[in-house]
Design an enzyme around this catalytic site. Sequence first.
Site, PDB file in Angstrom:
ATOM      1  N   CYS A 103       1.378  -0.965  -0.110  1.00 18.61           N
ATOM      2  CA  CYS A 103      -0.004   0.038  -0.118  1.00 18.61           C
ATOM      3  C   CYS A 103       0.984   1.122  -0.066  1.00 18.61           C
ATOM      4  CB  CYS A 103      -0.791  -0.069   1.129  1.00 18.61           C
ATOM      5  SG  CYS A 103      -2.253   1.163   1.179  1.00 18.61           S
ATOM      6  N   CYS A 110      -3.250  14.731   2.489  1.00 19.67           N
ATOM      7  CA  CYS A 110      -3.633  14.977   1.014  1.00 19.67           C
ATOM      8  C   CYS A 110      -4.487  16.184   1.318  1.00 19.67           C
ATOM      9  CB  CYS A 110      -4.827  13.783   1.411  1.00 19.67           C
ATOM     10  SG  CYS A 110      -5.465  13.699   0.077  1.00 19.67           S
ATOM     11  N   CYS A 114     -11.405  14.519   3.428  1.00 18.28           N
ATOM     12  CA  CYS A 114     -12.671  13.000   3.836  1.00 18.28           C
ATOM     13  C   CYS A 114     -12.630  13.246   5.269  1.00 18.28           C
ATOM     14  CB  CYS A 114     -12.587  12.107   3.369  1.00 18.28           C
ATOM     15  SG  CYS A 114     -12.419  11.787   1.570  1.00 18.28           S
ATOM     16  N   CYS A 117     -10.834   9.849   7.641  1.00 22.81           N
ATOM     17  CA  CYS A 117      -9.470   9.601   7.269  1.00 22.81           C
ATOM     18  C   CYS A 117      -8.847  10.374   8.005  1.00 22.81           C
ATOM     19  CB  CYS A 117      -9.117   9.235   5.590  1.00 22.81           C
ATOM     20  SG  CYS A 117      -8.029   9.568   4.835  1.00 22.81           S
ATOM     21  N   GLY A 169      -2.500  10.041   0.585  1.00 23.36           N
ATOM     22  CA  GLY A 169      -2.872  11.996  -0.823  1.00 23.36           C
ATOM     23  C   GLY A 169      -3.591  10.457  -2.215  1.00 23.36           C
ATOM     24  N   SER A 201      -6.546   4.498  -6.793  1.00 24.20           N
ATOM     25  CA  SER A 201      -7.291   4.558  -5.582  1.00 24.20           C
ATOM     26  C   SER A 201      -7.188   6.426  -5.753  1.00 24.20           C
ATOM     27  CB  SER A 201      -7.532   4.019  -4.284  1.00 24.20           C
ATOM     28  OG  SER A 201      -8.706   5.036  -3.350  1.00 24.20           O
ATOM     29  N   SER A 223     -13.656   5.443  -4.194  1.00 23.13           N
ATOM     30  CA  SER A 223     -13.732   6.148  -3.084  1.00 23.13           C
ATOM     31  C   SER A 223     -15.594   6.663  -2.636  1.00 23.13           C
ATOM     32  CB  SER A 223     -12.988   6.752  -2.642  1.00 23.13           C
ATOM     33  OG  SER A 223     -11.711   5.833  -2.170  1.00 23.13           O
ATOM     34  N   LEU A 224     -16.230   5.488  -2.854  1.00 23.48           N
ATOM     35  CA  LEU A 224     -17.102   6.003  -2.890  1.00 23.48           C
ATOM     36  C   LEU A 224     -18.278   6.515  -1.348  1.00 23.48           C
ATOM     37  CD1 LEU A 224     -20.670   6.141  -4.847  1.00 23.48           C
ATOM     38  CD2 LEU A 224     -20.760   4.163  -4.205  1.00 23.48           C
ATOM     39  N   CYS A 342      -6.931   0.550   6.463  1.00 19.59           N
ATOM     40  CA  CYS A 342      -7.714   2.079   5.750  1.00 19.59           C
ATOM     41  C   CYS A 342      -8.024   3.298   6.375  1.00 19.59           C
ATOM     42  CB  CYS A 342      -8.629   1.373   5.271  1.00 19.59           C
ATOM     43  SG  CYS A 342      -9.702   2.567   4.066  1.00 19.59           S
TER      44      CYS A 342
END
Length: 350
Positions: A103, A110, A114, A117, A169, A201, A223-224, A342
């Site tokens: 990963c 970033c 969100c 996150c 990011g 992603s 990413s929904l 995640c």
Amino acid sequence: MSYLLGKTFEEIVQIVQEQKLPQYIAKQICEWIYKHDVSDIADMTNLSKKIREFLRTNYSADSIPYSKEVISKDSTRKYLFRYDNNVFVEAVLIFDKKRATLCISSQAGCRMNCSFCATGKMGLIRNLTAFEIINIYRTLNNRLAEINATKREENSPSSISNIVFMGMGEPLDNFEEVIKSLQVLTCDWGYALSAHRITISTCGYIPKLKDFLDTTNVDIAISLHNPISEQRKSIMPIEKAYPITKVIEILKQYDWTGQRHLTFEYICLKNLNCNTPHVNAMAKLLNGLACRINLIPFNTIPDTPYIGATKEEMTIFAEKLKAKGFNVTIRQSKGQDISAACGLLSAKQN
């Protein structure tokens, strides 16, 4: 001093041409860097001493080692890299039988913000260069070989088998450097990895989405996290500028029935996005797309009001989606105890 690692064949050709040297020397340099993993230009023995001296004066074939390794109880390993100006980034090695997945990060921090996150809460510090991205791959691929040699376990992976740009990011917000790194990873003159073992992603950064789909053949994960626009805005600010409906319009212009895969990532939040209206909205939004839905447990981060859906709630949600004809999987979180799962990467130095 500039690094050779991370440079594309075209960039190395330019270096060679500026010295009025034959183009085949660029191929030889690529072979030493990417095929033979040479870190000392002096070891490029089929180059003349004059060429090697020029390269040693102006370039480095070395890489930057990780500064910290943390090992989870489930065998996941998290690595901290320190780059110029005290910029810290993280990467994770995830093990599953014969598979070792890297990963990897594309930015330090970033700017997508969100709300679920930890990386987003850092804000954007800066983009990573292709060298810094490829440096993570090279360093950890070598580290994996060391781990394998030490453990001597049958069927234990000795090299990285899959790469997911799901670390720190938004990859499409660092488009040029990410594209260069993908060329190094997949082209014959580079590491020659299969494009279908690499997944990018994105939260749906439309300005570069079509360019990315046209330029590469790697898999993509969107990413929904909520198919209802007004609700998605409350957890993903990008929805305000680039609505998910517009992202879907672009995706529907491409064929996803072949080797290239499309996945929608969906973190399950209790009482927020796992109800029947979300099932129905998902069915409407993704109608006609050959895709997989990947349900992800929420990993709690500081200063957030969210609670993750229970395993039972996620299972019920998955069954409802399957009844609509979707291919659904529930991801098993790994590395939670070392903040490697995640949404947890934040490049903490302690």
